[in-house]
Design a protein around this motif. Sequence first.
Motif, PDB file in Angstrom:
ATOM      1  N   VAL A 148     -83.873  62.792 -65.509  1.00 18.95           N
ATOM      2  CA  VAL A 148     -82.448  62.608 -65.803  1.00 18.95           C
ATOM      3  C   VAL A 148     -82.212  62.559 -67.310  1.00 18.95           C
ATOM      4  CG1 VAL A 148     -80.506  61.003 -65.625  1.00 18.95           C
ATOM      5  CG2 VAL A 148     -81.888  61.525 -63.607  1.00 18.95           C
ATOM      6  N   ILE A 149     -83.072  61.868 -68.038  1.00 15.59           N
ATOM      7  CA  ILE A 149     -82.916  61.813 -69.495  1.00 15.59           C
ATOM      8  C   ILE A 149     -83.013  63.217 -70.091  1.00 15.59           C
ATOM      9  CG2 ILE A 149     -83.930  60.994 -71.658  1.00 15.59           C
ATOM     10  CD1 ILE A 149     -84.831  58.486 -70.143  1.00 15.59           C
ATOM     11  N   ILE A 150     -83.991  63.979 -69.637  1.00 12.96           N
ATOM     12  CA  ILE A 150     -84.165  65.340 -70.159  1.00 12.96           C
ATOM     13  C   ILE A 150     -82.968  66.214 -69.804  1.00 12.96           C
ATOM     14  CG2 ILE A 150     -85.573  67.432 -69.994  1.00 12.96           C
ATOM     15  CD1 ILE A 150     -88.013  65.600 -69.599  1.00 12.96           C
ATOM     16  N   LEU A 161     -86.692  64.677 -74.229  1.00 14.56           N
ATOM     17  CA  LEU A 161     -87.015  63.290 -73.899  1.00 14.56           C
ATOM     18  C   LEU A 161     -86.992  62.474 -75.193  1.00 14.56           C
ATOM     19  CD1 LEU A 161     -87.730  61.307 -71.692  1.00 14.56           C
ATOM     20  CD2 LEU A 161     -90.143  61.888 -71.997  1.00 14.56           C
ATOM     21  N   ASN A 162     -85.800  62.109 -75.596  1.00 11.61           N
ATOM     22  CA  ASN A 162     -85.621  61.420 -76.863  1.00 11.61           C
ATOM     23  C   ASN A 162     -84.361  60.560 -76.784  1.00 11.61           C
ATOM     24  OD1 ASN A 162     -84.917  60.779 -79.628  1.00 11.61           O
ATOM     25  ND2 ASN A 162     -86.377  62.355 -80.268  1.00 11.61           N
ATOM     26  N   LEU A 163     -84.484  59.301 -77.145  1.00 14.45           N
ATOM     27  CA  LEU A 163     -83.351  58.385 -77.109  1.00 14.45           C
ATOM     28  C   LEU A 163     -82.945  57.907 -78.497  1.00 14.45           C
ATOM     29  CD1 LEU A 163     -84.350  56.154 -74.032  1.00 14.45           C
ATOM     30  CD2 LEU A 163     -82.699  58.039 -74.093  1.00 14.45           C
ATOM     31  N   ASP A 164     -83.425  58.559 -79.531  1.00 16.11           N
ATOM     32  CA  ASP A 164     -83.122  58.127 -80.887  1.00 16.11           C
ATOM     33  C   ASP A 164     -81.635  58.206 -81.201  1.00 16.11           C
ATOM     34  OD1 ASP A 164     -85.776  57.612 -81.299  1.00 16.11           O
ATOM     35  OD2 ASP A 164     -86.175  59.441 -82.443  1.00 16.11           O
ATOM     36  N   PHE A 165     -80.900  59.040 -80.488  1.00 14.77           N
ATOM     37  CA  PHE A 165     -79.467  59.175 -80.737  1.00 14.77           C
ATOM     38  C   PHE A 165     -78.722  57.865 -80.501  1.00 14.77           C
ATOM     39  CE2 PHE A 165     -79.475  59.510 -76.198  1.00 14.77           C
ATOM     40  CZ  PHE A 165     -78.200  59.119 -75.780  1.00 14.77           C
ATOM     41  N   LEU A 166     -79.300  56.973 -79.690  1.00 13.35           N
ATOM     42  CA  LEU A 166     -78.637  55.700 -79.379  1.00 13.35           C
ATOM     43  C   LEU A 166     -78.560  54.764 -80.580  1.00 13.35           C
ATOM     44  CD1 LEU A 166     -80.221  55.018 -75.873  1.00 13.35           C
ATOM     45  CD2 LEU A 166     -77.877  55.751 -76.354  1.00 13.35           C
TER      46      LEU A 166
END
Length: 251
Positions: free
Chosen positions: A99-101, A107-112
Motif C-alpha cells: 500500500v505504501i508503494i 517505499l519511502n516515508l521521508d515526505f512526512l
Amino acid sequence: MQIRLALPSDLPAVRDRLRAVFGPQRAEHRMDPVSQLIKAVISARTYDEVAWAAFIRLRAAFPNWATLTLADPAQIEPVIDPVTFAEDKARRLPILIRVIILKRGELNLDFLKDEPLDEAMEWLTRLPGVGVKAAAATLNFSTLARPVLTVDTHVHRVGGRLGLTPRGGDRTVAYDGLMEQAPADWDADRFFELHWLLKAHGQSICSHFDPACDLCALRDACPRIGVGRDQEGDVVAFRGPRTLPGEEAGI
C-alpha cells in the motif's frame, strides 16, 4: 511543588518530577521511518524485548523491506513469532508495504517530515493495521523526529489515573487530550522524553492492577482515578476486564 492536574501546564511538571526519578530520556539512535513503522506494527501488545528480537530477525531475513511484498505470510510468521498475534501481523506486513508503494510510488516515508502534523498522522493511520500509537511512534521515534506523543498502554493508563485523559476513553481520545495540553514550543525530544518517562513509571510504579502509590513521585497531586484500596487496605486498581496477552507491554 504542586501540580494542578488537567491544565495545560501539567505535562512539564509531570515530566520534571518523573525525570528526577528515572533520569533524562534521550533518543540515542533513530531508525528510518519505514523501519520504525514496521517495528511499531510488530510491537503491538508485545513486550519490548520480544518485539525487538523479532524485529532484528525480520530485518536479517528481509534486508530490503520491499522484498516483504513478495513474501508469503507463512515465511514471515516463524520469523516474528512469538510476538502477539504473529499470524495476523505476518499477513498484514506485506499488504502494508504494498500500500505504501502504491500510494507513494516508492517505499519511502521521508515526505512526512514536511507534512502538517495532523495530516501526517492521518496519512499513516489510513494505512492497513496502523493505529494512532504506531503512527505517532513512526513520526516521533524515527529520523522524522516530529513533535508528537506516542500513547501506549502505560501512557494511557498513567494519564487516566492522573486525570490528564478522560476515564474510559480509547487511545485516540487520550492522544488528542494529551496533545492539546502539550506546550506549543515542545519539540520531538521533549515528547520522546515524556513518553519514556510515563512508560517507565507505568511499568515500575503505576502498574495495571497493583500500583505502588506510596512510592509514586506524583502521589501528593494524583487524584488516583480508578485506584482504591481492597478489604485488606492494599492499594489496587478497580478490577475490570483483564488485558489481552501482551497488552501490558511496550509500544
